[in-house]
Design a protein around this motif. Structure first.
Motif, PDB file in Angstrom:
ATOM      1  N   VAL A 155       0.848  -1.207   0.000  1.00  5.39           N
ATOM      2  CA  VAL A 155       0.000   0.000   0.000  1.00  5.39           C
ATOM      3  C   VAL A 155       0.879   1.252   0.000  1.00  5.39           C
ATOM      4  CG1 VAL A 155      -1.710   1.312   1.322  1.00  5.39           C
ATOM      5  CG2 VAL A 155      -1.904  -1.171   1.173  1.00  5.39           C
ATOM      6  N   LEU A 156       1.904   1.261   0.862  1.00  3.57           N
ATOM      7  CA  LEU A 156       2.804   2.426   0.917  1.00  3.57           C
ATOM      8  C   LEU A 156       3.726   2.483  -0.301  1.00  3.57           C
ATOM      9  CD1 LEU A 156       4.033   2.904   4.616  1.00  3.57           C
ATOM     10  CD2 LEU A 156       2.319   4.187   3.368  1.00  3.57           C
ATOM     11  N   LEU A 157       4.196   1.323  -0.775  1.00  7.12           N
ATOM     12  CA  LEU A 157       5.081   1.309  -1.947  1.00  7.12           C
ATOM     13  C   LEU A 157       4.348   1.850  -3.176  1.00  7.12           C
ATOM     14  CD1 LEU A 157       6.959  -2.118  -1.587  1.00  7.12           C
ATOM     15  CD2 LEU A 157       7.559   0.117  -0.647  1.00  7.12           C
ATOM     16  N   ASP A 158       3.088   1.443  -3.357  1.00 13.61           N
ATOM     17  CA  ASP A 158       2.287   1.943  -4.491  1.00 13.61           C
ATOM     18  C   ASP A 158       2.052   3.448  -4.359  1.00 13.61           C
ATOM     19  OD1 ASP A 158       2.201  -0.590  -5.474  1.00 13.61           O
ATOM     20  OD2 ASP A 158       0.135  -1.022  -4.865  1.00 13.61           O
ATOM     21  N   ALA A 159       1.765   3.901  -3.123  1.00 12.93           N
ATOM     22  CA  ALA A 159       1.548   5.338  -2.897  1.00 12.93           C
ATOM     23  C   ALA A 159       2.810   6.128  -3.231  1.00 12.93           C
ATOM     24  CB  ALA A 159       1.143   5.578  -1.437  1.00 12.93           C
ATOM     25  N   TYR A 160       3.981   5.571  -2.911  1.00  9.94           N
ATOM     26  CA  TYR A 160       5.244   6.258  -3.228  1.00  9.94           C
ATOM     27  C   TYR A 160       5.452   6.319  -4.743  1.00  9.94           C
ATOM     28  CZ  TYR A 160      10.076   7.736  -3.125  1.00  9.94           C
ATOM     29  OH  TYR A 160      11.230   8.469  -3.330  1.00  9.94           O
ATOM     30  N   MET A 161       5.172   5.220  -5.427  1.00 14.42           N
ATOM     31  CA  MET A 161       5.361   5.193  -6.887  1.00 14.42           C
ATOM     32  C   MET A 161       4.408   6.161  -7.595  1.00 14.42           C
ATOM     33  SD  MET A 161       6.124   1.142  -7.568  1.00 14.42           S
ATOM     34  CE  MET A 161       6.698   1.295  -9.251  1.00 14.42           C
ATOM     35  N   LYS A 162       3.231   6.408  -6.980  1.00 16.29           N
ATOM     36  CA  LYS A 162       2.273   7.367  -7.563  1.00 16.29           C
ATOM     37  C   LYS A 162       2.610   8.807  -7.193  1.00 16.29           C
ATOM     38  CE  LYS A 162      -1.585   4.078  -7.351  1.00 16.29           C
ATOM     39  NZ  LYS A 162      -2.798   3.709  -6.580  1.00 16.29           N
ATOM     40  N   GLY A 163       3.584   9.001  -6.314  1.00 16.49           N
ATOM     41  CA  GLY A 163       3.957  10.350  -5.897  1.00 16.49           C
ATOM     42  C   GLY A 163       3.079  10.913  -4.793  1.00 16.49           C
ATOM     43  N   GLU A 164       2.320  10.042  -4.111  1.00 14.81           N
ATOM     44  CA  GLU A 164       1.428  10.515  -3.034  1.00 14.81           C
ATOM     45  C   GLU A 164       2.179  10.743  -1.725  1.00 14.81           C
ATOM     46  OE1 GLU A 164      -1.617   7.573  -2.808  1.00 14.81           O
ATOM     47  OE2 GLU A 164      -2.404   7.987  -4.824  1.00 14.81           O
ATOM     48  N   ILE A 165       3.302  10.048  -1.532  1.00 12.56           N
ATOM     49  CA  ILE A 165       4.143  10.274  -0.351  1.00 12.56           C
ATOM     50  C   ILE A 165       5.584  10.488  -0.801  1.00 12.56           C
ATOM     51  CG2 ILE A 165       2.696   9.012   1.304  1.00 12.56           C
ATOM     52  CD1 ILE A 165       4.389   6.582   0.949  1.00 12.56           C
ATOM     53  N   ASN A 166       6.334  11.259  -0.012  1.00 12.70           N
ATOM     54  CA  ASN A 166       7.696  11.621  -0.439  1.00 12.70           C
ATOM     55  C   ASN A 166       8.791  10.787   0.211  1.00 12.70           C
ATOM     56  OD1 ASN A 166       7.763  12.573   2.150  1.00 12.70           O
ATOM     57  ND2 ASN A 166       7.995  14.736   1.618  1.00 12.70           N
ATOM     58  N   ALA A 167       8.436   9.973   1.216  1.00 11.16           N
ATOM     59  CA  ALA A 167       9.430   9.124   1.886  1.00 11.16           C
ATOM     60  C   ALA A 167       8.708   8.002   2.627  1.00 11.16           C
ATOM     61  CB  ALA A 167      10.271   9.947   2.859  1.00 11.16           C
ATOM     62  N   VAL A 168       9.407   6.915   2.831  1.00 12.49           N
ATOM     63  CA  VAL A 168       8.888   5.808   3.644  1.00 12.49           C
ATOM     64  C   VAL A 168       9.928   5.486   4.702  1.00 12.49           C
ATOM     65  CG1 VAL A 168       8.162   3.385   3.678  1.00 12.49           C
ATOM     66  CG2 VAL A 168       7.519   4.833   1.746  1.00 12.49           C
ATOM     67  N   TYR A 169       9.481   5.461   5.961  1.00 17.07           N
ATOM     68  CA  TYR A 169      10.372   5.144   7.085  1.00 17.07           C
ATOM     69  C   TYR A 169       9.986   3.794   7.674  1.00 17.07           C
ATOM     70  CZ  TYR A 169      11.639  10.086   6.842  1.00 17.07           C
ATOM     71  OH  TYR A 169      12.077  11.314   6.414  1.00 17.07           O
ATOM     72  N   LEU A 170      10.997   3.029   8.053  1.00 14.76           N
ATOM     73  CA  LEU A 170      10.792   1.714   8.662  1.00 14.76           C
ATOM     74  C   LEU A 170      11.245   1.774  10.120  1.00 14.76           C
ATOM     75  CD1 LEU A 170      10.153  -1.347   8.375  1.00 14.76           C
ATOM     76  CD2 LEU A 170      12.515  -1.670   7.619  1.00 14.76           C
ATOM     77  N   SER A 171      10.345   1.441  11.040  1.00 15.85           N
ATOM     78  CA  SER A 171      10.691   1.482  12.474  1.00 15.85           C
ATOM     79  C   SER A 171      10.473   0.101  13.090  1.00 15.85           C
ATOM     80  CB  SER A 171       9.850   2.529  13.205  1.00 15.85           C
ATOM     81  OG  SER A 171       8.484   2.226  13.098  1.00 15.85           O
ATOM     82  N   TYR A 172      11.470  -0.351  13.819  1.00 13.82           N
ATOM     83  CA  TYR A 172      11.404  -1.667  14.463  1.00 13.82           C
ATOM     84  C   TYR A 172      12.433  -1.712  15.588  1.00 13.82           C
ATOM     85  CZ  TYR A 172      15.626  -2.670  11.704  1.00 13.82           C
ATOM     86  OH  TYR A 172      16.888  -2.609  11.155  1.00 13.82           O
ATOM     87  N   THR A 173      12.487  -2.820  16.312  1.00 10.81           N
ATOM     88  CA  THR A 173      13.471  -2.998  17.381  1.00 10.81           C
ATOM     89  C   THR A 173      14.554  -3.943  16.886  1.00 10.81           C
ATOM     90  OG1 THR A 173      11.748  -2.681  19.040  1.00 10.81           O
ATOM     91  CG2 THR A 173      13.816  -3.635  19.788  1.00 10.81           C
ATOM     92  N   LYS A 174      15.763  -3.413  16.766  1.00 10.66           N
ATOM     93  CA  LYS A 174      16.893  -4.198  16.246  1.00 10.66           C
ATOM     94  C   LYS A 174      17.487  -5.059  17.356  1.00 10.66           C
ATOM     95  CE  LYS A 174      21.164  -3.670  13.591  1.00 10.66           C
ATOM     96  NZ  LYS A 174      22.108  -2.712  12.997  1.00 10.66           N
ATOM     97  N   PHE A 175      17.747  -6.321  17.024  1.00 12.38           N
ATOM     98  CA  PHE A 175      18.328  -7.246  18.003  1.00 12.38           C
ATOM     99  C   PHE A 175      19.841  -7.055  18.045  1.00 12.38           C
ATOM    100  CE2 PHE A 175      20.262 -11.297  19.162  1.00 12.38           C
ATOM    101  CZ  PHE A 175      19.571 -11.629  20.308  1.00 12.38           C
TER     102      PHE A 175
END
Length: 289
Positions: A155-175
């Motif tokens: 959903v976010l990748l498609d929105a980025y390819m359409k130019g609807e969002i300017n960046a995608v951030y990934l947040s998680y807990t790194k082991f």
């Protein structure tokens, strides 16, 4: 001895809690080993595809994939990876605090946000703070499955390819290790050729022969690259979850032991006071006679 009876009841209750936390600690320790094995098994693939993506980004400069292009949209996307269950210390709190701080920074710059929630805790939190959740997936179990992650992330990748969002951030807990887990908020898109090359760690250039053509190969590879990063993030998060839960349950078991010790001390003091009082009454009665 009403007070003594009440204290005995409390001791019994805390002892039962201690048994539960000890059992949960042992279950988490068992699951942690399996989660770490899965996480380490996924690392070589994500590193190799990162190397290939870095080499391809330099090898074919005439074609620029949409993931490597910037746009002027005033919205950013977040993929927030958390756990489905609690009882794992401050792990979820730390990563959600980092996400909230990043969202505030972007809002201060006039940039709106939308999010994809992976995990029940993050989904619930984003709903409470009023964030726009465009997709979510929960109840992933103990093993990450790529087919369940692709849909919400796309959903976010498609929105980025359409130019609807300017960046995608990934947040998680790194082991990092059993005792240490680190909250991470990293930029997933747009990818830059320089950062890919740095991550690949190669100083020399590569040349490739493409079949059927460069565009088809690079399109498919970069989507696989992003999917691999998300899958690795979920695997790291699951390993962190079991480690954090094991540590939290061990602390809870130790605390229960301390509480039991304190309650037993109070119980003994109360019992001794009652016996002393009874003896005093007997002596006083005998003296009166």
């Amino acid at each position: 001895m009403a007070a003594g009876k009440e204290i005995r009841g409390k001791i019994k209750s805390v002892e039962n809690t201690k048994k539960i936390t000890k059992a949960m600690e042992m279950v988490a320790a068992s699951k942690m080993r399996k989660a770490q094995e899965r996480m380490r098994a996924a690392r070589p693939y994500s590193e190799k595809i990162r190397n290939v993506a870095g080499n391809l980004s330099k090898a074919n400069p005439e074609y620029v994939h949409p993931f490597m292009q910037t746009n002027e949209s005033k919205t950013a996307g977040f993929i927030v990876v958390t756990t489905d269950k609690g009882l794992c210390g401050g792990m979820n709190t730390n990563v959600l605090r980092a996400v909230t701080n990043k969202i505030r920074d972007l809002q201060a710059q006039g940039v709106g946000t939308q999010a994809v929630a992976i995990g029940n805790k993050g989904f619930g939190y984003l709903g409470r703070i009023g964030a726009k959740v465009v997709s979510h997936v929960t109840q992933l179990g103990d093993t990450p499955h790529l087919e369940r992650l692709i849909g919400p992330v796309k959903v976010l990748l498609d929105a980025y390819m359409k130019g609807e969002i300017n960046a995608v951030y990934l947040s998680y807990t790194k082991f990092i290790n059993t005792m240490k887990q680190e909250s991470v908020v990293e930029q997933l898109l747009p990818l830059s050729a320089e950062s890919l090359q740095e991550q690949a760690g190669n100083s020399h250039d590569w040349d490739y022969i493409y079949e059927p053509e460069a565009q088809a190969v690079i399109d498919d590879l970069l989507i696989r690259y992003v999917e691999a990063l998300v899958f690795q993030a979920v695997a790291e998060n699951m390993a962190s979850e079991q480690s954090a839960r094991m540590v939290a349950m061990k602390a809870a078991t130790d605390n229960a032991g301390s509480v039991i010790g304190e309650l037993k001390l109070v119980y003994n003091k109360t019992r001794q006071a009652a016996i002393t009082k009874e003896l005093s009454e007997i002596v006083a009665g005998a003296a009166a006679v």
